[in-house]
Write a protein that holds these residues in place. Structure first.
Motif, PDB file in Angstrom:
ATOM      1  N   LEU A  13      -3.422  -4.685  -7.513  1.00 42.23           N
ATOM      2  CA  LEU A  13      -4.311  -3.692  -8.182  1.00 42.23           C
ATOM      3  C   LEU A  13      -3.875  -3.793  -9.983  1.00 42.23           C
ATOM      4  N   GLY A  14      -2.537  -4.191 -10.154  1.00 41.12           N
ATOM      5  CA  GLY A  14      -2.116  -4.317 -11.456  1.00 41.12           C
ATOM      6  C   GLY A  14      -2.933  -5.612 -12.320  1.00 41.12           C
ATOM      7  N   HIS A  15      -3.411  -6.251 -11.410  1.00 41.70           N
ATOM      8  CA  HIS A  15      -4.393  -7.394 -12.166  1.00 41.70           C
ATOM      9  C   HIS A  15      -5.664  -6.961 -12.771  1.00 41.70           C
ATOM     10  N   VAL A  16      -6.136  -5.684 -12.384  1.00 39.25           N
ATOM     11  CA  VAL A  16      -7.382  -5.291 -12.538  1.00 39.25           C
ATOM     12  C   VAL A  16      -7.377  -5.098 -14.315  1.00 39.25           C
ATOM     13  N   ARG A  20      -6.107   0.334 -14.815  1.00 41.06           N
ATOM     14  CA  ARG A  20      -5.069  -0.495 -13.802  1.00 41.06           C
ATOM     15  C   ARG A  20      -3.913   0.540 -13.370  1.00 41.06           C
ATOM     16  N   VAL A  21      -3.635   1.287 -14.262  1.00 42.79           N
ATOM     17  CA  VAL A  21      -2.445   2.385 -13.763  1.00 42.79           C
ATOM     18  C   VAL A  21      -3.296   3.541 -13.278  1.00 42.79           C
ATOM     19  N   ALA A  22      -4.449   4.098 -13.502  1.00 46.71           N
ATOM     20  CA  ALA A  22      -5.336   5.039 -12.764  1.00 46.71           C
ATOM     21  C   ALA A  22      -5.795   4.696 -11.541  1.00 46.71           C
ATOM     22  N   LEU A  23      -5.843   3.469 -11.329  1.00 48.23           N
ATOM     23  CA  LEU A  23      -6.482   2.755 -10.282  1.00 48.23           C
ATOM     24  C   LEU A  23      -5.463   2.928  -9.167  1.00 48.23           C
ATOM     25  N   ALA A  24      -3.992   2.317  -9.542  1.00 48.11           N
ATOM     26  CA  ALA A  24      -2.789   2.176  -8.727  1.00 48.11           C
ATOM     27  C   ALA A  24      -2.478   3.612  -8.213  1.00 48.11           C
ATOM     28  N   VAL A  25      -2.627   4.655  -9.240  1.00 44.86           N
ATOM     29  CA  VAL A  25      -2.086   5.809  -9.016  1.00 44.86           C
ATOM     30  C   VAL A  25      -3.142   6.497  -7.906  1.00 44.86           C
ATOM     31  N   GLY A  26      -4.263   6.383  -8.046  1.00 42.41           N
ATOM     32  CA  GLY A  26      -5.283   6.742  -7.387  1.00 42.41           C
ATOM     33  C   GLY A  26      -5.758   6.360  -6.195  1.00 42.41           C
ATOM     34  N   VAL A  27      -5.293   5.087  -6.080  1.00 43.04           N
ATOM     35  CA  VAL A  27      -5.573   4.499  -4.515  1.00 43.04           C
ATOM     36  C   VAL A  27      -4.180   4.952  -3.746  1.00 43.04           C
ATOM     37  N   THR A  28      -2.998   5.195  -4.415  1.00 42.00           N
ATOM     38  CA  THR A  28      -1.855   5.530  -3.584  1.00 42.00           C
ATOM     39  C   THR A  28      -1.564   7.117  -3.484  1.00 42.00           C
ATOM     40  N   ALA A  29      -2.174   7.752  -4.119  1.00 47.70           N
ATOM     41  CA  ALA A  29      -2.075   9.148  -4.157  1.00 47.70           C
ATOM     42  C   ALA A  29      -2.541  10.018  -2.817  1.00 47.70           C
ATOM     43  N   VAL A  78       3.234   4.175  -9.902  1.00 45.10           N
ATOM     44  CA  VAL A  78       3.543   4.903  -8.362  1.00 45.10           C
ATOM     45  C   VAL A  78       4.614   5.585  -8.017  1.00 45.10           C
ATOM     46  N   ALA A  79       5.860   4.921  -8.362  1.00 48.33           N
ATOM     47  CA  ALA A  79       7.234   5.752  -8.140  1.00 48.33           C
ATOM     48  C   ALA A  79       6.974   7.069  -9.038  1.00 48.33           C
ATOM     49  N   GLY A  80       6.519   7.104 -10.174  1.00 45.95           N
ATOM     50  CA  GLY A  80       6.331   8.364 -11.037  1.00 45.95           C
ATOM     51  C   GLY A  80       5.624   9.350 -10.214  1.00 45.95           C
ATOM     52  N   ALA A  81       4.529   9.017  -9.784  1.00 51.94           N
ATOM     53  CA  ALA A  81       3.589   9.952  -8.790  1.00 51.94           C
ATOM     54  C   ALA A  81       4.236  10.137  -7.594  1.00 51.94           C
ATOM     55  N   ALA A  82       4.861   9.355  -6.956  1.00 47.04           N
ATOM     56  CA  ALA A  82       5.429   9.813  -5.830  1.00 47.04           C
ATOM     57  C   ALA A  82       6.711  10.850  -6.220  1.00 47.04           C
ATOM     58  N   ALA A  97      -4.106  16.448  -7.967  1.00 51.74           N
ATOM     59  CA  ALA A  97      -4.874  15.536  -8.837  1.00 51.74           C
ATOM     60  C   ALA A  97      -4.732  15.707 -10.274  1.00 51.74           C
ATOM     61  N   ALA A  98      -4.612  17.287 -10.618  1.00 50.08           N
ATOM     62  CA  ALA A  98      -4.582  17.662 -11.932  1.00 50.08           C
ATOM     63  C   ALA A  98      -3.093  17.213 -12.430  1.00 50.08           C
ATOM     64  N   LEU A  99      -2.135  17.616 -11.459  1.00 51.45           N
ATOM     65  CA  LEU A  99      -0.901  16.920 -11.986  1.00 51.45           C
ATOM     66  C   LEU A  99      -0.607  15.510 -12.404  1.00 51.45           C
ATOM     67  N   LEU A 100      -1.281  14.735 -11.268  1.00 51.81           N
ATOM     68  CA  LEU A 100      -1.382  13.362 -11.549  1.00 51.81           C
ATOM     69  C   LEU A 100      -2.002  12.836 -12.818  1.00 51.81           C
ATOM     70  N   ALA A 101      -3.112  13.609 -13.150  1.00 53.57           N
ATOM     71  CA  ALA A 101      -3.851  13.273 -14.213  1.00 53.57           C
ATOM     72  C   ALA A 101      -3.091  13.623 -15.859  1.00 53.57           C
TER      73      ALA A 101
END
Length: 152
Positions: A13-16, A20-29, A78-82, A97-101
């Motif tokens: 996902l990092g190659h998008v 890319r950050v929102a995508l990686a966090v959103g997919v793993t959230a 993703v580690a920060g989101a976790a 979702a708001a916290l992640l945003a």
């Protein structure tokens, strides 16, 4: 393609190029949020596994590319989101979702003193700056919890 690249880029996902950050966090959230039902020790062990995998993969990927953090590494976000979701354990998906945003925005802006962590060298620096962005969000959310409980 290597395992280290898959981990560092969260399955590429990092190659998008865009978001890319929102995508990686959103997919793993969803998986991170679902882990709220795990016991605290299991959430802590899961976070540690993500952190250690991120440190390893970031170091290997940096060695392969010659760049410490070339932007394709998103396991750190993703580690920060976790960290955020595993610590706060909210039952409400909109709150998560708001916290992640807010976290992603802080990670992107890197205001002082969060930005200072970018000077930490190597894979540790790659991972720590995102944890530093998650920390004030977690502290603010924990401080606001009593008020939010009163509001229902």
């Amino acid at each position: 393609m290597t395992i280290a690249e898959a981990v560092a880029t969260v399955f590429w996902l990092g190659h998008v190029e865009t978001f890319r950050v929102a995508l990686a966090v959103g997919v793993t959230a969803p998986a991170l949020w679902a882990a709220r039902t795990l016991p605290a020790w299991a959430r802590a062990a899961s976070f540690l596994a993500i952190l250690l995998a991120g440190l390893w993969a970031s170091a290997v990927w940096a060695g392969a590319t010659g760049l410490v953090d070339d932007g394709t590494i998103v396991i750190d976000e993703v580690a920060g989101a976790a960290f955020l979701l595993f610590l706060l354990v909210t039952r409400r998906a909109p709150v998560a979702a708001a916290l992640l945003a807010v976290y992603v925005a802080l990670d992107r802006l890197k205001p002082w003193p969060i930005g200072l962590t970018e000077e930490i060298p190597g894979a540790l620096g790659v991972m720590v700056d995102d944890l530093a962005a998650a920390l004030p969000v977690a502290v603010a959310a924990l401080a606001a919890r009593p008020l939010l409980r009163r509001l229902g």
